[in-house]
Design a protein around this motif. Structure first.
Motif, PDB file in Angstrom:
ATOM      1  N   CYS A   1      -5.563   4.322  -1.009  1.00 48.99           N
ATOM      2  CA  CYS A   1      -4.324   3.581  -0.765  1.00 48.99           C
ATOM      3  C   CYS A   1      -3.562   4.174   0.417  1.00 48.99           C
ATOM      4  CB  CYS A   1      -3.442   3.596  -2.014  1.00 48.99           C
ATOM      5  SG  CYS A   1      -4.036   2.534  -3.349  1.00 48.99           S
ATOM      6  N   LEU A   2      -3.569   5.500   0.528  1.00 51.18           N
ATOM      7  CA  LEU A   2      -2.904   6.146   1.658  1.00 51.18           C
ATOM      8  C   LEU A   2      -3.590   5.786   2.970  1.00 51.18           C
ATOM      9  CD1 LEU A   2      -0.781   8.120   2.739  1.00 51.18           C
ATOM     10  CD2 LEU A   2      -2.402   9.978   2.287  1.00 51.18           C
ATOM     11  N   PHE A   3      -4.918   5.833   2.983  1.00 53.31           N
ATOM     12  CA  PHE A   3      -5.652   5.436   4.186  1.00 53.31           C
ATOM     13  C   PHE A   3      -5.385   3.967   4.532  1.00 53.31           C
ATOM     14  CE2 PHE A   3      -9.130   8.874   3.649  1.00 53.31           C
ATOM     15  CZ  PHE A   3      -8.439   9.716   4.495  1.00 53.31           C
ATOM     16  N   GLN A  59       0.825  -1.209   0.000  1.00 52.29           N
ATOM     17  CA  GLN A  59       0.000   0.000   0.000  1.00 52.29           C
ATOM     18  C   GLN A  59       0.860   1.260   0.000  1.00 52.29           C
ATOM     19  OE1 GLN A  59      -2.754  -0.540  -0.809  1.00 52.29           O
ATOM     20  NE2 GLN A  59      -3.916  -2.021   0.360  1.00 52.29           N
ATOM     21  N   ALA A  60       2.026   1.203   0.656  1.00 54.01           N
ATOM     22  CA  ALA A  60       2.919   2.365   0.650  1.00 54.01           C
ATOM     23  C   ALA A  60       3.446   2.628  -0.752  1.00 54.01           C
ATOM     24  CB  ALA A  60       4.073   2.131   1.627  1.00 54.01           C
ATOM     25  N   PHE A  61       3.918   1.574  -1.427  1.00 52.24           N
ATOM     26  CA  PHE A  61       4.422   1.740  -2.785  1.00 52.24           C
ATOM     27  C   PHE A  61       3.312   2.176  -3.738  1.00 52.24           C
ATOM     28  CE2 PHE A  61       8.310  -1.310  -2.469  1.00 52.24           C
ATOM     29  CZ  PHE A  61       8.790  -0.525  -1.426  1.00 52.24           C
ATOM     30  N   ALA A  62       2.108   1.645  -3.543  1.00 52.70           N
ATOM     31  CA  ALA A  62       0.986   2.031  -4.402  1.00 52.70           C
ATOM     32  C   ALA A  62       0.631   3.505  -4.215  1.00 52.70           C
ATOM     33  CB  ALA A  62      -0.223   1.153  -4.098  1.00 52.70           C
ATOM     34  N   SER A  63       0.680   3.990  -2.978  1.00 51.62           N
ATOM     35  CA  SER A  63       0.382   5.401  -2.718  1.00 51.62           C
ATOM     36  C   SER A  63       1.393   6.306  -3.400  1.00 51.62           C
ATOM     37  CB  SER A  63       0.379   5.661  -1.201  1.00 51.62           C
ATOM     38  OG  SER A  63      -0.586   4.854  -0.545  1.00 51.62           O
ATOM     39  N   VAL A  64       2.677   5.916  -3.329  1.00 48.60           N
ATOM     40  CA  VAL A  64       3.728   6.720  -3.965  1.00 48.60           C
ATOM     41  C   VAL A  64       3.585   6.676  -5.488  1.00 48.60           C
ATOM     42  CG1 VAL A  64       6.214   6.933  -4.308  1.00 48.60           C
ATOM     43  CG2 VAL A  64       5.303   6.422  -2.031  1.00 48.60           C
ATOM     44  N   ALA A  65       3.288   5.503  -6.025  1.00 47.26           N
ATOM     45  CA  ALA A  65       3.171   5.359  -7.477  1.00 47.26           C
ATOM     46  C   ALA A  65       1.989   6.132  -8.040  1.00 47.26           C
ATOM     47  CB  ALA A  65       3.059   3.881  -7.842  1.00 47.26           C
ATOM     48  N   LEU A  66       0.921   6.254  -7.273  1.00 49.17           N
ATOM     49  CA  LEU A  66      -0.285   6.928  -7.755  1.00 49.17           C
ATOM     50  C   LEU A  66      -0.278   8.430  -7.508  1.00 49.17           C
ATOM     51  CD1 LEU A  66      -3.040   4.391  -6.651  1.00 49.17           C
ATOM     52  CD2 LEU A  66      -2.437   4.986  -8.987  1.00 49.17           C
ATOM     53  N   SER A  67       0.619   8.903  -6.658  1.00 48.25           N
ATOM     54  CA  SER A  67       0.621  10.323  -6.297  1.00 48.25           C
ATOM     55  C   SER A  67       0.777  11.249  -7.498  1.00 48.25           C
ATOM     56  CB  SER A  67       1.728  10.592  -5.265  1.00 48.25           C
ATOM     57  OG  SER A  67       1.485   9.905  -4.078  1.00 48.25           O
ATOM     58  N   PRO A  68       1.730  11.005  -8.426  1.00 51.33           N
ATOM     59  CA  PRO A  68       1.833  11.920  -9.585  1.00 51.33           C
ATOM     60  C   PRO A  68       0.577  11.944 -10.443  1.00 51.33           C
ATOM     61  CG  PRO A  68       3.804  10.555  -9.382  1.00 51.33           C
ATOM     62  CD  PRO A  68       2.779   9.983  -8.443  1.00 51.33           C
ATOM     63  N   PHE A  69      -0.043  10.779 -10.642  1.00 50.49           N
ATOM     64  CA  PHE A  69      -1.267  10.724 -11.449  1.00 50.49           C
ATOM     65  C   PHE A  69      -2.407  11.453 -10.740  1.00 50.49           C
ATOM     66  CE2 PHE A  69       1.241   6.960 -12.497  1.00 50.49           C
ATOM     67  CZ  PHE A  69       1.334   7.071 -13.869  1.00 50.49           C
ATOM     68  N   ALA A  70      -2.470  11.311  -9.426  1.00 51.41           N
ATOM     69  CA  ALA A  70      -3.517  11.994  -8.671  1.00 51.41           C
ATOM     70  C   ALA A  70      -3.328  13.504  -8.710  1.00 51.41           C
ATOM     71  CB  ALA A  70      -3.512  11.499  -7.223  1.00 51.41           C
ATOM     72  N   PHE A  71      -2.067  13.938  -8.700  1.00 52.05           N
ATOM     73  CA  PHE A  71      -1.789  15.382  -8.707  1.00 52.05           C
ATOM     74  C   PHE A  71      -2.198  16.016 -10.032  1.00 52.05           C
ATOM     75  CE2 PHE A  71       1.015  19.036  -9.425  1.00 52.05           C
ATOM     76  CZ  PHE A  71       0.756  19.777  -8.282  1.00 52.05           C
ATOM     77  N   PHE A  72      -1.969  15.293 -11.146  1.00 51.30           N
ATOM     78  CA  PHE A  72      -2.279  15.828 -12.470  1.00 51.30           C
ATOM     79  C   PHE A  72      -3.598  15.297 -13.018  1.00 51.30           C
ATOM     80  CE2 PHE A  72       2.384  16.084 -12.259  1.00 51.30           C
ATOM     81  CZ  PHE A  72       2.541  17.437 -12.526  1.00 51.30           C
ATOM     82  N   ASP A  73      -4.454  14.812 -12.143  1.00 50.78           N
ATOM     83  CA  ASP A  73      -5.750  14.308 -12.590  1.00 50.78           C
ATOM     84  C   ASP A  73      -6.545  15.447 -13.210  1.00 50.78           C
ATOM     85  OD1 ASP A  73      -8.087  12.958 -13.024  1.00 50.78           O
ATOM     86  OD2 ASP A  73      -8.176  12.027 -11.044  1.00 50.78           O
ATOM     87  N   VAL A  93     -14.440   3.030   3.545  1.00 47.83           N
ATOM     88  CA  VAL A  93     -14.391   2.199   2.342  1.00 47.83           C
ATOM     89  C   VAL A  93     -13.019   1.544   2.204  1.00 47.83           C
ATOM     90  CG1 VAL A  93     -14.436   2.271  -0.173  1.00 47.83           C
ATOM     91  CG2 VAL A  93     -16.194   3.461   1.125  1.00 47.83           C
ATOM     92  N   SER A  94     -11.958   2.303   2.500  1.00 45.49           N
ATOM     93  CA  SER A  94     -10.611   1.742   2.444  1.00 45.49           C
ATOM     94  C   SER A  94     -10.421   0.652   3.483  1.00 45.49           C
ATOM     95  CB  SER A  94      -9.579   2.850   2.674  1.00 45.49           C
ATOM     96  OG  SER A  94      -9.726   3.878   1.738  1.00 45.49           O
ATOM     97  N   LEU A  95     -10.998   0.837   4.639  1.00 48.23           N
ATOM     98  CA  LEU A  95     -10.877  -0.158   5.703  1.00 48.23           C
ATOM     99  C   LEU A  95     -11.484  -1.490   5.295  1.00 48.23           C
ATOM    100  CD1 LEU A  95     -10.074  -0.754   8.667  1.00 48.23           C
ATOM    101  CD2 LEU A  95     -12.348   0.061   9.341  1.00 48.23           C
TER     102      LEU A  95
END
Length: 275
Positions: A229-231, A53-67, A85-87
């Protein structure tokens, strides 16, 4: 030769959804194999989920920023919904999956994943999100397919036949009494792991249904996924710290199958979340 290649390309383009589904199934199988290998080599399943989940959060951060989706600011109410929902869909499902794969096989994990559409359909029908028309062929096909899928998974979990002779790669000079105890113990573990795997798929199915409601409220999918993913990373960290509090070495991650499995699962995980 050129005409043959062009024909293959045209066939793939024409049947793109089917080839995509086959590719996802192959990737699911690889994820099950590598997850099983890492956990069998001693990696804690709870720590495995934290790193994933940590790696997924980092990998998705750039895409989330430029969404590019224009959405309203995140409200406190929506953040609370995303946390819950994440839980359910990410933290509980991932932890149950990784713990259960320690008691079952990679083959069963890959096969049990096919129950997710059936469970999702049944749950969606119960809460009136999906309609069922028993007077039409497609409605009967949905019901029959769901029943067969669940029946196959339950049979796979509870029925264990003899091992195949040509797949015995271990020497036969094992102690009979210890082998008997291992067999009895493995049967109990298989049932326990199978039930946990079905519970993980149920939680994942519920998450898929809840995504429909969340996306309508906040259509920026990359941001939603990154936040969830961060949650899940924070929730999984709490679980892993509580379980592995007396084992600091469980958090060690080297250049081995552990790192490879985490990296591969993150890649597959991101593709599945946006499929």
């Amino acid at each position: 030769m050129k005409s043959f290649l062009l024909g293959c390309v045209a066939t793939v383009e024409k049947n793109r959804p089917y080839f995509a589904m086959l590719l996802i199934q192959f990737m699911y199988a690889g994820m099950a194999l590598l997850s099983k290998a890492a956990i069998s080599k001693g990696m804690s399943p709870y720590v495995f989920v934290v790193y994933r989940q940590a790696f997924a959060s980092v990998a998705l951060s750039p895409f989330a920023f430029f969404d590019s989706k224009q959405s309203a600011p995140l409200s406190c109410s929506l953040l609370c919904k995303l946390f819950l929902v994440s839980l359910v869909g990410l933290t509980a499902s991932s932890n149950l999956y990784c713990v259960s794969i320690n008691y079952t096989s990679a083959t069963f994990a890959a096969a049990a994943t096919n129950t997710v559409p059936a469970i999702t359909f049944i749950m969606a029908a119960l809460i009136r999100v999906e309609s069922i028309s028993i007077k039409r062929v497609h409605g009967l096909a949905k019901i029959l397919g769901s029943v067969l899928s669940l029946a196959g998974a339950i049979t796979f979990a509870l029925v264990k036949g003899p091992s195949l002779g040509f797949m015995k790669w271990y020497p036969e000079n094992q102690n009979h009494s210890s082998h008997l105890l291992t067999t009895v113990h493995s049967k109990v573990d298989i049932v326990r792991g199978s039930l946990m795997m079905l519970s993980a798929n149920t939680a994942w199915s519920l998450w898929l249904i809840l995504q429909g409601f969340v996306v309508k409220q906040y259509p920026a999918k990359f941001r939603l996924t990154a936040i969830q993913c961060l949650f899940s990373f924070m929730q999984s960290t709490v679980v892993a710290v509580a379980v592995e509090r007396n084992n600091p070495s469980a958090w060690r991650l080297g250049w081995d199958i552990h790192l490879l499995s985490v990296a591969y699962c993150v890649r597959v995980y991101n593709l599945i979340l946006h499929a």
